[in-house]
Design a protein around this motif. Structure first.
Motif, PDB file in Angstrom:
ATOM      1  N   SER A   1      22.026  32.566  10.425  1.00  0.00           N
ATOM      2  CA  SER A   1      22.443  31.026  10.742  1.00  0.00           C
ATOM      3  C   SER A   1      23.356  30.989  11.736  1.00  0.00           C
ATOM      4  O   SER A   1      23.688  29.957  12.552  1.00  0.00           O
ATOM      5  CB  SER A   1      23.081  30.526   9.560  1.00  0.00           C
ATOM      6  N   GLU A   2      24.159  32.143  12.255  1.00  0.00           N
ATOM      7  CA  GLU A   2      24.914  32.094  13.604  1.00  0.00           C
ATOM      8  C   GLU A   2      24.101  32.529  14.807  1.00  0.00           C
ATOM      9  O   GLU A   2      24.175  33.412  15.074  1.00  0.00           O
ATOM     10  CB  GLU A   2      26.083  32.883  13.289  1.00  0.00           C
ATOM     11  N   HIS A   3      23.575  31.451  15.413  1.00  0.00           N
ATOM     12  CA  HIS A   3      22.781  31.845  16.555  1.00  0.00           C
ATOM     13  C   HIS A   3      23.663  32.477  17.889  1.00  0.00           C
ATOM     14  O   HIS A   3      22.775  33.086  18.955  1.00  0.00           O
ATOM     15  CB  HIS A   3      21.998  30.540  16.997  1.00  0.00           C
TER      16      HIS A   3
ATOM     17  N   PHE B   1      24.887  35.115  17.862  1.00  0.00           N
ATOM     18  CA  PHE B   1      24.862  36.670  17.739  1.00  0.00           C
ATOM     19  C   PHE B   1      23.427  37.080  18.249  1.00  0.00           C
ATOM     20  O   PHE B   1      22.403  36.766  17.694  1.00  0.00           O
ATOM     21  CB  PHE B   1      25.205  37.033  16.330  1.00  0.00           C
ATOM     22  N   ASP B   2      23.509  38.199  19.209  1.00  0.00           N
ATOM     23  CA  ASP B   2      22.110  38.461  19.793  1.00  0.00           C
ATOM     24  C   ASP B   2      21.991  39.816  19.114  1.00  0.00           C
ATOM     25  O   ASP B   2      22.265  40.907  19.586  1.00  0.00           O
ATOM     26  CB  ASP B   2      22.451  38.833  21.155  1.00  0.00           C
ATOM     27  N   TYR B   3      21.738  39.849  17.913  1.00  0.00           N
ATOM     28  CA  TYR B   3      21.536  41.031  16.983  1.00  0.00           C
ATOM     29  C   TYR B   3      20.072  41.545  16.943  1.00  0.00           C
ATOM     30  O   TYR B   3      19.817  42.904  16.502  1.00  0.00           O
ATOM     31  CB  TYR B   3      21.907  41.025  15.310  1.00  0.00           C
ATOM     32  N   ARG B   4      19.197  40.690  17.399  1.00  0.00           N
ATOM     33  CA  ARG B   4      17.646  40.850  17.271  1.00  0.00           C
ATOM     34  C   ARG B   4      17.057  42.392  18.078  1.00  0.00           C
ATOM     35  O   ARG B   4      17.635  42.717  19.053  1.00  0.00           O
ATOM     36  CB  ARG B   4      16.794  40.001  17.713  1.00  0.00           C
ATOM     37  N   GLY B   5      16.750  43.067  17.278  1.00  0.00           N
ATOM     38  CA  GLY B   5      16.059  44.568  17.761  1.00  0.00           C
ATOM     39  C   GLY B   5      17.119  45.552  17.527  1.00  0.00           C
ATOM     40  O   GLY B   5      17.124  46.900  18.064  1.00  0.00           O
ATOM     41  N   LYS B   6      18.350  45.235  17.007  1.00  0.00           N
ATOM     42  CA  LYS B   6      19.372  46.208  16.881  1.00  0.00           C
ATOM     43  C   LYS B   6      19.479  46.396  15.147  1.00  0.00           C
ATOM     44  O   LYS B   6      19.155  45.510  14.406  1.00  0.00           O
ATOM     45  CB  LYS B   6      20.979  45.586  17.313  1.00  0.00           C
ATOM     46  N   PRO B   7      19.939  47.683  14.910  1.00  0.00           N
ATOM     47  CA  PRO B   7      20.268  47.940  13.563  1.00  0.00           C
ATOM     48  C   PRO B   7      21.312  47.193  12.808  1.00  0.00           C
ATOM     49  O   PRO B   7      22.349  47.044  13.539  1.00  0.00           O
ATOM     50  CB  PRO B   7      20.327  49.635  13.530  1.00  0.00           C
TER      51      PRO B   7
ATOM     52  N   GLU C   1      12.878  41.551   8.614  1.00  0.00           N
ATOM     53  CA  GLU C   1      12.275  40.158   8.472  1.00  0.00           C
ATOM     54  C   GLU C   1      13.343  39.136   9.320  1.00  0.00           C
ATOM     55  O   GLU C   1      12.856  38.329   9.833  1.00  0.00           O
ATOM     56  CB  GLU C   1      12.089  39.691   7.052  1.00  0.00           C
ATOM     57  N   ALA C   2      14.604  39.152   9.160  1.00  0.00           N
ATOM     58  CA  ALA C   2      15.624  38.424   9.961  1.00  0.00           C
ATOM     59  C   ALA C   2      15.546  38.973  11.523  1.00  0.00           C
ATOM     60  O   ALA C   2      16.188  38.365  12.176  1.00  0.00           O
ATOM     61  CB  ALA C   2      17.058  38.647   9.354  1.00  0.00           C
ATOM     62  N   GLY C   3      15.004  40.156  11.804  1.00  0.00           N
ATOM     63  CA  GLY C   3      14.880  40.389  13.304  1.00  0.00           C
ATOM     64  C   GLY C   3      15.793  41.884  13.656  1.00  0.00           C
ATOM     65  O   GLY C   3      15.655  42.382  14.909  1.00  0.00           O
ATOM     66  N   PHE C   4      16.405  42.096  12.547  1.00  0.00           N
ATOM     67  CA  PHE C   4      17.117  43.722  12.865  1.00  0.00           C
ATOM     68  C   PHE C   4      16.135  44.475  12.859  1.00  0.00           C
ATOM     69  O   PHE C   4      14.948  44.549  12.364  1.00  0.00           O
ATOM     70  CB  PHE C   4      18.098  43.927  11.983  1.00  0.00           C
TER      71      PHE C   4
END
Length: 353
Positions: free
Chosen positions: A282-284, A286-292, A322-325
């Motif tokens: 929900s907190e857009h 944060f660029d967490y996608r692709g990271k553990p 599923e969330a992108g991590f």
């Protein structure tokens, strides 16, 4: 902070003039010794196994201690109080029924070193108490709690999950009332159906449907949250394993598991981790996608975080991906205080001293 050790003295059922449908105290406590016995050998034997530096407490459990009669009660308390006065024991606690509390009783307890009183509240819904043939009212419970608090004792509330006619909403309400009535401690007991009880007969006839372990974990978790909302210390979840309870011939049905508390706390950790993943989504910013996703916990909580047979790990890994991590990484860190969790993504922990 000193470590704590209990010396449990079981007085099964003897003080109770009532017969609740679920009760078989001799099975629950694994003993049939009465209040007329000499408890000195039990105390001495327990003290010999406790290392130096512990806060030691004598705990009278297993029945309705304040109902066993003044003479027997004071004899037992006088014996325990000698250990308090000598400094070998720091406190005394007991459990009893709400309708076995009055000013005379509390005067006796206060004069003999009792510090903690746990009430078998079970439910704060009258229709549930009536269905269990509990023999007292919710007004009795409220009065007892007021008196215990007025006298300066530490109040504890014991409640049950899955009683006849009880719903999850009734149990959340009971937990809320335990907090509002001033309890500082609580125990949560999912209902176990013992042989040779009226509840067992009700279950066999179909009048009562025993609660499953999974349902008990779900409902106990909701109660856990409610009690924690009131800053109540949860002393135990589920009956303590004993020799009798190891013999499953004594248990007909219901929610007995030797690690019920671990199952509930593991469910709490699971829900906390799922909530953290939803928060990141929900907190857009944060660029967490692709990271553990990194989850750090105290070493003592690692098994609860991972879950029984790694069940939490499987669920969290799926939700995180599923969330992108890219994955989930659960690690221990002694800087994580208490039973909290610390979340971040990438590789660097940001916990400060």
């Amino acid at each position: 902070m000193k470590k704590h050790a209990n010396i449990p003295i079981f007085i099964p059922h003897e003080g109770c003039r009532n017969e609740c449908v679920f009760c078989n105290q001799r099975t629950i406590t694994g003993t049939c010794q009465g209040s007329d016995r000499d408890i000195v050998p039990e105390i001495e034997n327990a003290l010999s196994t406790i290392p130096d530096g512990y806060d030691v407490e004598i705990a009278f459990f297993g029945g309705s201690f304040t109902g066993i009669g003044i003479d027997r009660m004071t004899r037992l308390l006088d014996t325990a109080y000698e250990y308090v006065k000598s400094g070998n024991v720091q406190s005394i606690r007991l459990s009893t029924r709400p309708d076995y509390i009055d000013e005379q009783i509390l005067d006796i307890l206060k004069s003999r070193g009792v510090t903690h009183i746990e009430l078998g509240i079970q439910s704060m819904r009258q229709h549930v108490l009536d269905a269990c043939k509990r023999g007292h009212t919710t007004e009795d419970t409220e009065k007892a709690c007021r008196l215990i608090n007025d006298y300066g004792f530490v109040l504890g509330g014991q409640m049950m999950i899955g009683l006849p006619c009880s719903t999850a909403e009734d149990e959340i309400y009971t937990a809320q009332k335990i907090g509002e009535m001033g309890a500082k401690e609580a125990r949560i007991y999912p209902c176990v159906v013992f042989e040779k009880t009226e509840l067992c007969n009700m279950a066999k006839s179909g009048e009562y449907e025993p609660i499953s372990i999974d349902e008990a974990v779900t409902r106990s978790t909701k109660v856990y949250y409610e009690l924690k909302k009131h800053k109540i210390n949860i002393l135990r979840i589920g009956l303590q394993s004993s020799e009798s309870l190891s013999d499953m011939n004594q248990v007909y049905a219901g929610a007995y598991h030797p690690a019920m508390g671990e199952l509930v706390e593991s469910r709490v950790k699971l829900e906390e981790m799922l909530s953290a993943i939803e928060w990141y989504k929900s907190e857009h910013k944060f660029d967490y996608r692709g990271k553990p996703l990194i989850v750090e916990c105290n070493n003592c909580d690692l098994s609860k975080v991972i879950g029984h047979k790694k069940s939490n790990l499987e669920i969290i890994r799926k939700a995180a991906i599923e969330a992108g991590f890219s994955d989930i990484n659960i690690k221990t860190n002694d800087k994580v205080k208490g039973n909290s969790l610390f979340f971040h993504f990438g590789q660097q922990s940001e916990i400060s001293d």
